[in-house]
Design a protein around this motif. Structure first.
Motif, PDB file in Angstrom:
ATOM      1  N   HIS A   1       9.876  15.153  14.716  1.00 10.34           N
ATOM      2  CA  HIS A   1      10.300  14.620  13.803  1.00 10.34           C
ATOM      3  C   HIS A   1       9.964  15.409  12.645  1.00 10.34           C
ATOM      4  O   HIS A   1       9.356  16.080  12.123  1.00 10.34           O
ATOM      5  CB  HIS A   1       8.891  13.625  14.436  1.00 10.34           C
ATOM      6  CG  HIS A   1       8.880  11.942  13.460  1.00 10.34           C
ATOM      7  ND1 HIS A   1       9.803  11.654  12.568  1.00 10.34           N
ATOM      8  CD2 HIS A   1       8.879  11.077  14.435  1.00 10.34           C
ATOM      9  CE1 HIS A   1       9.735  10.559  12.512  1.00 10.34           C
ATOM     10  NE2 HIS A   1       9.840  10.068  13.935  1.00 10.34           N
TER      11      HIS A   1
ATOM     12  N   CYS B   1      14.086  13.469  14.331  1.00 14.85           N
ATOM     13  CA  CYS B   1      13.584  11.816  14.058  1.00 14.85           C
ATOM     14  C   CYS B   1      13.519  12.450  12.706  1.00 14.85           C
ATOM     15  O   CYS B   1      13.675  13.110  11.778  1.00 14.85           O
ATOM     16  CB  CYS B   1      12.108  11.184  14.716  1.00 14.85           C
ATOM     17  SG  CYS B   1      12.920  11.613  16.516  1.00 14.85           S
TER      18      CYS B   1
ATOM     19  N   LEU C   1      17.664  10.770  14.593  1.00 13.83           N
ATOM     20  CA  LEU C   1      17.304   9.290  15.501  1.00 13.83           C
ATOM     21  C   LEU C   1      16.828   9.077  14.168  1.00 13.83           C
ATOM     22  O   LEU C   1      15.429   9.456  14.234  1.00 13.83           O
ATOM     23  CB  LEU C   1      17.021   9.472  16.309  1.00 13.83           C
ATOM     24  CG  LEU C   1      15.457   8.466  17.097  1.00 13.83           C
ATOM     25  CD1 LEU C   1      16.886   6.973  17.243  1.00 13.83           C
ATOM     26  CD2 LEU C   1      14.922   8.166  18.275  1.00 13.83           C
TER      27      LEU C   1
ATOM     28  N   THR D   1      13.721   6.351  13.403  1.00 12.70           N
ATOM     29  CA  THR D   1      12.496   5.953  14.378  1.00 12.70           C
ATOM     30  C   THR D   1      12.223   4.439  13.247  1.00 12.70           C
ATOM     31  O   THR D   1      11.128   3.824  13.791  1.00 12.70           O
ATOM     32  CB  THR D   1      11.957   6.816  14.340  1.00 12.70           C
ATOM     33  OG1 THR D   1      11.489   7.305  13.048  1.00 12.70           O
ATOM     34  CG2 THR D   1      12.089   8.560  15.213  1.00 12.70           C
ATOM     35  N   SER D   2      12.511   4.305  12.188  1.00 12.38           N
ATOM     36  CA  SER D   2      12.148   2.741  11.833  1.00 12.38           C
ATOM     37  C   SER D   2      13.783   1.450  11.587  1.00 12.38           C
ATOM     38  O   SER D   2      14.415   2.027  11.570  1.00 12.38           O
ATOM     39  CB  SER D   2      11.558   2.736  10.751  1.00 12.38           C
ATOM     40  OG  SER D   2      10.383   3.616  10.761  1.00 12.38           O
TER      41      SER D   2
ATOM     42  N   VAL E   1      16.826   2.613  15.776  1.00 16.16           N
ATOM     43  CA  VAL E   1      16.221   1.208  16.853  1.00 16.16           C
ATOM     44  C   VAL E   1      16.455  -0.021  16.173  1.00 16.16           C
ATOM     45  O   VAL E   1      16.428  -0.083  14.454  1.00 16.16           O
ATOM     46  CB  VAL E   1      15.034   1.945  16.655  1.00 16.16           C
ATOM     47  CG1 VAL E   1      14.981   4.228  16.934  1.00 16.16           C
ATOM     48  CG2 VAL E   1      13.400   1.815  15.621  1.00 16.16           C
TER      49      VAL E   1
ATOM     50  N   ASP F   1      13.778  -0.756  19.981  1.00 19.41           N
ATOM     51  CA  ASP F   1      12.511  -0.279  20.111  1.00 19.41           C
ATOM     52  C   ASP F   1      11.548  -1.121  20.293  1.00 19.41           C
ATOM     53  O   ASP F   1      10.948  -2.510  20.131  1.00 19.41           O
ATOM     54  CB  ASP F   1      12.168  -0.666  18.460  1.00 19.41           C
ATOM     55  CG  ASP F   1      10.410   0.329  17.989  1.00 19.41           C
ATOM     56  OD1 ASP F   1       9.954   1.362  18.247  1.00 19.41           O
ATOM     57  OD2 ASP F   1      10.450  -0.107  16.145  1.00 19.41           O
TER      58      ASP F   1
ATOM     59  N   GLN G   1      12.996   3.772  22.501  1.00 15.96           N
ATOM     60  CA  GLN G   1      11.926   3.942  21.486  1.00 15.96           C
ATOM     61  C   GLN G   1      10.591   3.134  22.094  1.00 15.96           C
ATOM     62  O   GLN G   1      10.795   2.305  22.034  1.00 15.96           O
ATOM     63  CB  GLN G   1      12.283   3.803  20.414  1.00 15.96           C
ATOM     64  CG  GLN G   1      11.067   4.669  19.230  1.00 15.96           C
ATOM     65  CD  GLN G   1      11.566   4.889  18.297  1.00 15.96           C
ATOM     66  OE1 GLN G   1      12.242   5.766  17.289  1.00 15.96           O
ATOM     67  NE2 GLN G   1      10.578   3.651  17.292  1.00 15.96           N
TER      68      GLN G   1
ATOM     69  N   TYR H   1       7.127   4.209  21.114  1.00 16.39           N
ATOM     70  CA  TYR H   1       6.200   5.227  20.466  1.00 16.39           C
ATOM     71  C   TYR H   1       4.780   4.813  20.756  1.00 16.39           C
ATOM     72  O   TYR H   1       4.419   4.167  19.233  1.00 16.39           O
ATOM     73  CB  TYR H   1       6.287   5.826  18.774  1.00 16.39           C
ATOM     74  CG  TYR H   1       5.814   6.483  17.966  1.00 16.39           C
ATOM     75  CD1 TYR H   1       5.187   7.741  18.608  1.00 16.39           C
ATOM     76  CD2 TYR H   1       5.507   5.991  17.346  1.00 16.39           C
ATOM     77  CE1 TYR H   1       4.577   8.312  17.435  1.00 16.39           C
ATOM     78  CE2 TYR H   1       4.557   7.096  16.112  1.00 16.39           C
ATOM     79  CZ  TYR H   1       4.252   8.273  16.617  1.00 16.39           C
ATOM     80  OH  TYR H   1       3.223   9.213  15.994  1.00 16.39           O
TER      81      TYR H   1
ATOM     82  N   THR I   1      12.972   7.800  24.662  1.00 17.22           N
ATOM     83  CA  THR I   1      12.390   8.658  23.486  1.00 17.22           C
ATOM     84  C   THR I   1      10.945   8.240  22.967  1.00 17.22           C
ATOM     85  O   THR I   1      10.927   6.980  23.205  1.00 17.22           O
ATOM     86  CB  THR I   1      12.954   8.414  22.405  1.00 17.22           C
ATOM     87  OG1 THR I   1      13.173   9.906  20.740  1.00 17.22           O
ATOM     88  CG2 THR I   1      13.342   7.491  21.225  1.00 17.22           C
ATOM     89  N   GLY I   2       9.835   8.913  22.276  1.00 16.08           N
ATOM     90  CA  GLY I   2       8.517   9.049  21.984  1.00 16.08           C
ATOM     91  C   GLY I   2       7.736   9.613  22.552  1.00 16.08           C
ATOM     92  O   GLY I   2       8.604  11.125  22.111  1.00 16.08           O
TER      93      GLY I   2
ATOM     94  N   GLN J   1       8.679  12.995  20.636  1.00 24.14           N
ATOM     95  CA  GLN J   1       9.315  13.522  19.121  1.00 24.14           C
ATOM     96  C   GLN J   1       7.818  14.061  18.714  1.00 24.14           C
ATOM     97  O   GLN J   1       7.301  13.003  17.749  1.00 24.14           O
ATOM     98  CB  GLN J   1       9.022  11.454  18.919  1.00 24.14           C
ATOM     99  CG  GLN J   1      10.537  10.580  18.978  1.00 24.14           C
ATOM    100  CD  GLN J   1      10.786   9.045  18.323  1.00 24.14           C
ATOM    101  OE1 GLN J   1       9.801   8.848  17.847  1.00 24.14           O
ATOM    102  NE2 GLN J   1      11.794   8.520  18.924  1.00 24.14           N
TER     103      GLN J   1
END
Length: 375
Positions: free
Chosen positions: A54, A76, A95, A97-98, A122, A146, A181, A183, A225-226, A245
């Motif tokens: 990340h 990320c 990627l 992630t938000s 995501v 997500d 995803q 997380y 992923t996470g 991540q």
């Protein structure tokens, strides 16, 4: 040229040049950074899991390229602005992630997708998927579902919602269904390893029910992923995530220093500060205050330059204090102290550049490429 480069570029390669830096200065110990990257790369290879570090941690194209060279499949980014900045410096697989939901941001996203080989993001709502599909006029953009792990920040709230959203993505010719995803951000700093493992095991059991529902619908996720630095060893052992991540492992900070990670990583990020006043017994004033450290995670930890047992105290925007143990002599006026950051990610965002050192020699100055790119 950053202000740091203007002030310090002439010092690169000179023995002892770290002690000639203007302070406060953000420092990266290159030996420790390289060791941390190598250790996580070895872990990922042994565990059979891909690494997608990340970049919200470092916001640096230079560090991102080192991670990719060590085997990471890409990076990320938390925000679109970070992705734009890093893609402009040659990072080819990112990627987001938000979720990206507003029209201006979607227009930027589709433009960025046309400029780089692999951009994914995501989504957690059908309206966002519809907007993405409608706006994209180029090649298919990879979109991942997500899944909310229970934090209620972002992510679909149920397996049924995950299936419906995955179906909407797969049915849109302008989009490609990329997987899911998951997380668990709030779990990364649970101090005791056993407690963290129990919490992540519980959440992973829930994730498996979502994956099973997707598979039953013919939508088995190609990528899961996470995870993060705090749970990487647990996630690797559970074997459900296919991509990790991890972020803070490259630097480490006081928050992670308080946790048992199951893997030893060195402190690679720190801030150098100097004594600018020492007129009162038991303390000295430093030139690094609220503008030098993120504050939500507490105070920095004094690593070097002061007697053992010394502590840091904020004294305003520009100033801090080193509080000395009883009877200890204060550091001299102008003395250099080194402090571990309380929380690395937001601290990095306060600086324009990293001062990269091996020992006490400045070897490079790397810009914080995506500093301030929060939109």
């Amino acid at each position: 040229m950053t202000p740091s480069q203007y002030l310090h570029a002439h010092l690169i390669g000179q023995p002892g040049s770290r002690d000639r830096l203007n302070t406060p200065a953000l420092i990266v110990d290159l030996d420790a950074l390289e060791a941390n990257i190598a250790a996580m790369a070895a872990f990922g290879q042994a565990a059979g899991v891909a690494l997608r570090p990340h970049a919200k941690t470092h916001k640096s194209a230079d560090i991102g390229h080192i991670q990719v060279a060590a085997g990471a499949v890409g990076l990320c980014c938390a925000k679109l602005g970070e992705a734009e900045a890093l893609a402009a410096e040659g990072i080819e697989s990112i990627l987001l992630t938000s979720p990206v939901v507003t029209l201006p941001a979607i227009e930027r996203l589709t433009a960025l997708a046309g400029r780089m080989p692999d951009l994914a993001l995501v989504a957690d709502h059908p309206q966002a998927v519809a907007a993405l599909a409608s706006a994209n006029k180029g090649g298919a953009i990879r979109v991942m579902v997500d899944i909310d792990p229970g934090v209620h920040r972002t992510g679909v709230a149920s397996a049924r919602d995950a299936v419906a959203l995955a179906r909407a993505i797969a049915d849109a010719p302008q989009l490609t269904y990329g997987g899911v995803q998951f997380y668990c951000g709030s779990h990364q700093h649970i101090p005791a390893f056993a407690d963290r493992r129990a919490a992540i095991t519980d959440r992973t059991m829930y994730l498996q029910t979502v994956i099973a529902a997707l598979a039953d619908a013919g939508l088995a996720p190609p990528v899961v992923t996470g995870g993060g630095t705090g749970t990487h060893r647990i996630d690797g052992a559970l074997g459900v995530l296919t991509e990790l991540q991890v972020g803070s492992y490259i630097f480490m900070d006081r928050e992670y220093g308080d946790c048992d990670l199951g893997t030893a990583f060195a402190t690679a990020l720190m801030a150098d500060t100097r004594v600018i006043s020492a007129n009162h017994p038991g303390m000295a004033t430093l030139d690094a205050g609220l503008k030098a450290f993120a504050t939500e995670a507490g105070v920095p930890v004094i690593m070097a330059g002061a007697p053992v047992g010394s502590s840091y105290r904020f004294m305003g925007d520009e100033h801090g204090a080193v509080i000395l143990p009883d009877g200890a002599s204060p550091p001299a006026l102008g003395a250099r102290l080194t402090a571990m950051t309380p929380h690395c990610d937001p601290t990095v965002n306060l600086y324009d550049a990293y001062h990269v050192v091996r020992g006490d020699t400045l070897v490079a100055i790397w810009p914080v490429t995506a500093r301030g790119r929060s939109a």
